[in-house]
Scaffold this motif. Structure first.
Motif, PDB file in Angstrom:
ATOM      1  N   LEU A 223       0.820  -1.208   0.000  1.00 22.33           N
ATOM      2  CA  LEU A 223       0.000   0.000   0.000  1.00 22.33           C
ATOM      3  C   LEU A 223       0.859   1.265   0.000  1.00 22.33           C
ATOM      4  N   LEU A 224       1.997   1.223   0.694  1.00 14.58           N
ATOM      5  CA  LEU A 224       2.927   2.360   0.668  1.00 14.58           C
ATOM      6  C   LEU A 224       3.441   2.598  -0.749  1.00 14.58           C
ATOM      7  N   GLU A 225       3.806   1.526  -1.439  1.00  9.94           N
ATOM      8  CA  GLU A 225       4.321   1.651  -2.807  1.00  9.94           C
ATOM      9  C   GLU A 225       3.252   2.205  -3.749  1.00  9.94           C
ATOM     10  N   ARG A 226       2.035   1.723  -3.622  1.00  8.79           N
ATOM     11  CA  ARG A 226       0.940   2.207  -4.469  1.00  8.79           C
ATOM     12  C   ARG A 226       0.676   3.698  -4.215  1.00  8.79           C
ATOM     13  N   THR A 227       0.696   4.083  -2.949  1.00  8.29           N
ATOM     14  CA  THR A 227       0.425   5.476  -2.592  1.00  8.29           C
ATOM     15  C   THR A 227       1.546   6.390  -3.077  1.00  8.29           C
ATOM     16  N   GLN A 228       2.784   5.955  -2.935  1.00  5.12           N
ATOM     17  CA  GLN A 228       3.908   6.760  -3.421  1.00  5.12           C
ATOM     18  C   GLN A 228       3.819   6.926  -4.938  1.00  5.12           C
ATOM     19  N   GLU A 229       3.415   5.870  -5.631  1.00  4.91           N
ATOM     20  CA  GLU A 229       3.253   5.943  -7.085  1.00  4.91           C
ATOM     21  C   GLU A 229       2.156   6.948  -7.459  1.00  4.91           C
ATOM     22  N   ASN A 230       1.030   6.915  -6.748  1.00  6.00           N
ATOM     23  CA  ASN A 230      -0.051   7.883  -6.996  1.00  6.00           C
ATOM     24  C   ASN A 230       0.447   9.311  -6.764  1.00  6.00           C
ATOM     25  N   LYS A 231       1.201   9.492  -5.701  1.00  9.51           N
ATOM     26  CA  LYS A 231       1.741  10.817  -5.368  1.00  9.51           C
ATOM     27  C   LYS A 231       2.689  11.289  -6.470  1.00  9.51           C
ATOM     28  N   ASN A 232       3.577  10.420  -6.918  1.00 15.73           N
ATOM     29  CA  ASN A 232       4.536  10.778  -7.968  1.00 15.73           C
ATOM     30  C   ASN A 232       3.822  11.150  -9.266  1.00 15.73           C
ATOM     31  N   LYS A 233       2.803  10.391  -9.624  1.00 16.40           N
ATOM     32  CA  LYS A 233       2.049  10.689 -10.848  1.00 16.40           C
ATOM     33  C   LYS A 233       1.368  12.051 -10.738  1.00 16.40           C
ATOM     34  N   ALA A 234       0.802  12.345  -9.594  1.00 12.97           N
ATOM     35  CA  ALA A 234       0.139  13.638  -9.396  1.00 12.97           C
ATOM     36  C   ALA A 234       1.149  14.781  -9.473  1.00 12.97           C
ATOM     37  N   GLU A 235       2.329  14.568  -8.922  1.00 19.38           N
ATOM     38  CA  GLU A 235       3.371  15.598  -9.009  1.00 19.38           C
ATOM     39  C   GLU A 235       3.732  15.847 -10.471  1.00 19.38           C
ATOM     40  N   GLY A 236       3.768  14.799 -11.292  1.00 18.12           N
ATOM     41  CA  GLY A 236       4.034  14.950 -12.718  1.00 18.12           C
ATOM     42  C   GLY A 236       2.949  15.740 -13.430  1.00 18.12           C
ATOM     43  N   LEU A 237       1.708  15.595 -12.979  1.00 18.07           N
ATOM     44  CA  LEU A 237       0.592  16.317 -13.602  1.00 18.07           C
ATOM     45  C   LEU A 237       0.677  17.823 -13.373  1.00 18.07           C
ATOM     46  N   LYS A 238       1.368  18.239 -12.306  1.00 20.97           N
ATOM     47  CA  LYS A 238       1.468  19.674 -11.991  1.00 20.97           C
ATOM     48  C   LYS A 238       2.152  20.466 -13.100  1.00 20.97           C
ATOM     49  N   THR A 239       2.929  19.776 -13.939  1.00 22.28           N
ATOM     50  CA  THR A 239       3.648  20.476 -15.015  1.00 22.28           C
ATOM     51  C   THR A 239       2.756  20.765 -16.224  1.00 22.28           C
TER      52      THR A 239
ATOM     53  N   HIS B 256     -12.532  14.254  -7.153  1.00 22.03           N
ATOM     54  CA  HIS B 256     -13.349  13.145  -6.640  1.00 22.03           C
ATOM     55  C   HIS B 256     -12.587  12.425  -5.518  1.00 22.03           C
ATOM     56  N   LEU B 257     -11.321  12.149  -5.745  1.00 20.28           N
ATOM     57  CA  LEU B 257     -10.501  11.470  -4.733  1.00 20.28           C
ATOM     58  C   LEU B 257     -10.294  12.352  -3.506  1.00 20.28           C
ATOM     59  N   ASN B 258     -10.104  13.646  -3.717  1.00 14.54           N
ATOM     60  CA  ASN B 258      -9.942  14.562  -2.582  1.00 14.54           C
ATOM     61  C   ASN B 258     -11.166  14.547  -1.678  1.00 14.54           C
TER      62      ASN B 258
ATOM     63  N   VAL C 140      -6.211  21.512  -6.756  1.00 19.46           N
ATOM     64  CA  VAL C 140      -6.699  20.131  -6.624  1.00 19.46           C
ATOM     65  C   VAL C 140      -5.517  19.170  -6.534  1.00 19.46           C
ATOM     66  N   LEU C 141      -4.506  19.394  -7.383  1.00 18.75           N
ATOM     67  CA  LEU C 141      -3.314  18.532  -7.372  1.00 18.75           C
ATOM     68  C   LEU C 141      -2.540  18.694  -6.073  1.00 18.75           C
ATOM     69  N   THR C 142      -2.394  19.937  -5.619  1.00 16.72           N
ATOM     70  CA  THR C 142      -1.672  20.202  -4.372  1.00 16.72           C
ATOM     71  C   THR C 142      -2.341  19.468  -3.205  1.00 16.72           C
ATOM     72  N   LYS C 143      -3.668  19.546  -3.161  1.00 18.54           N
ATOM     73  CA  LYS C 143      -4.411  18.883  -2.081  1.00 18.54           C
ATOM     74  C   LYS C 143      -4.270  17.361  -2.191  1.00 18.54           C
ATOM     75  N   PHE C 144      -4.371  16.827  -3.405  1.00 20.26           N
ATOM     76  CA  PHE C 144      -4.247  15.382  -3.589  1.00 20.26           C
ATOM     77  C   PHE C 144      -2.863  14.898  -3.137  1.00 20.26           C
ATOM     78  N   ILE C 145      -1.829  15.620  -3.518  1.00 22.87           N
ATOM     79  CA  ILE C 145      -0.464  15.250  -3.128  1.00 22.87           C
ATOM     80  C   ILE C 145      -0.330  15.287  -1.602  1.00 22.87           C
ATOM     81  N   SER C 146      -0.910  16.296  -0.993  1.00 23.16           N
ATOM     82  CA  SER C 146      -0.885  16.411   0.472  1.00 23.16           C
ATOM     83  C   SER C 146      -1.629  15.235   1.119  1.00 23.16           C
ATOM     84  N   GLN C 147      -2.762  14.845   0.538  1.00 17.64           N
ATOM     85  CA  GLN C 147      -3.514  13.705   1.072  1.00 17.64           C
ATOM     86  C   GLN C 147      -2.731  12.405   0.915  1.00 17.64           C
TER      87      GLN C 147
END
Length: 186
Positions: free
Chosen positions: A10-26, A49-51, A115-122
């Motif tokens: 679950l840690l690996e999945r969450t880190q992957e979600n976080k990394n993908k969201a950080e990529g979307l910020k660009t 929706h996820l937030n 939205v991305l900032t909040k998702f990354i924080s979550q």
């Protein structure tokens, strides 16, 4: 299943979600808000929706972990209902569409990169909770769920549902991005 193996997954999945969201910020706001049709979701709507679910589950998990008297156990045993919910949330090759609750449907919202900032924080909050959860029993500690105050899931199942749901909609956001890219390349 060993509790430590579940938490590591679950840690690996969450880190992957976080990394993908950080990529979307660009990406430009136009891309993040692009939709293939009026009734489909944009990238930002997928994450909003996820937030909205994170706004319920993160405090719920924190509260239940803080009040748990259960010592950590080596094994986690999924409940039948929690396992069912978790499995339905996993992203599939052919996505099984689900109806969302009106309060969790972001369609038509005015959204920006916040939205991305909040998702990354979550996602960081989930990582912190997963690390703290090594101190409680993932089977005996129970949490409420967003759709009913009478149903309780095992903490390990709640984490699975939330994180698989995040993965599901990150995959949806990636599909929207591919589609937007194909159209802008034409």
């Amino acid at each position: 299943m060993l509790s430590k193996d579940l938490l590591q997954d679950l840690l690996e999945r969450t880190q992957e979600n976080k990394n993908k969201a950080e990529g979307l910020k660009t990406l430009p706001s136009e891309t993040l808000n692009w939709k293939s049709s009026p009734d489909s979701w944009s990238i930002l709507e997928c994450l909003e929706h996820l937030n909205r679910y994170g706004d319920f589950y993160i405090p719920e998990i924190e509260k239940r972990m803080a009040s748990s008297q259960q010592r950590p156990a080596e094994n986690f045993k999924s409940g039948w209902l929690g396992n069912y919910f978790a499995k339905t949330m996993l992203p599939q090759k052919k996505l099984n569409k689900m109806k969302t609750f009106k309060s969790m449907d972001p369609i038509g919202s005015t959204l920006d990169k916040e939205v991305l900032t909040k998702f990354i924080s979550q996602q960081q909050a989930l990582i912190n909770l997963l690390n703290k959860s090594k101190e409680v029993d993932l089977t005996k500690t129970k949490t409420g769920i967003s759709i009913s105050k009478w149903i309780k899931l095992r903490l390990g199942d709640t984490f699975r549902v939330v994180i698989y749901h995040n993965q599901r909609h990150m995959a949806q956001a990636e599909r929207v991005l591919k589609e937007a890219g194909r159209l802008s390349a034409v």
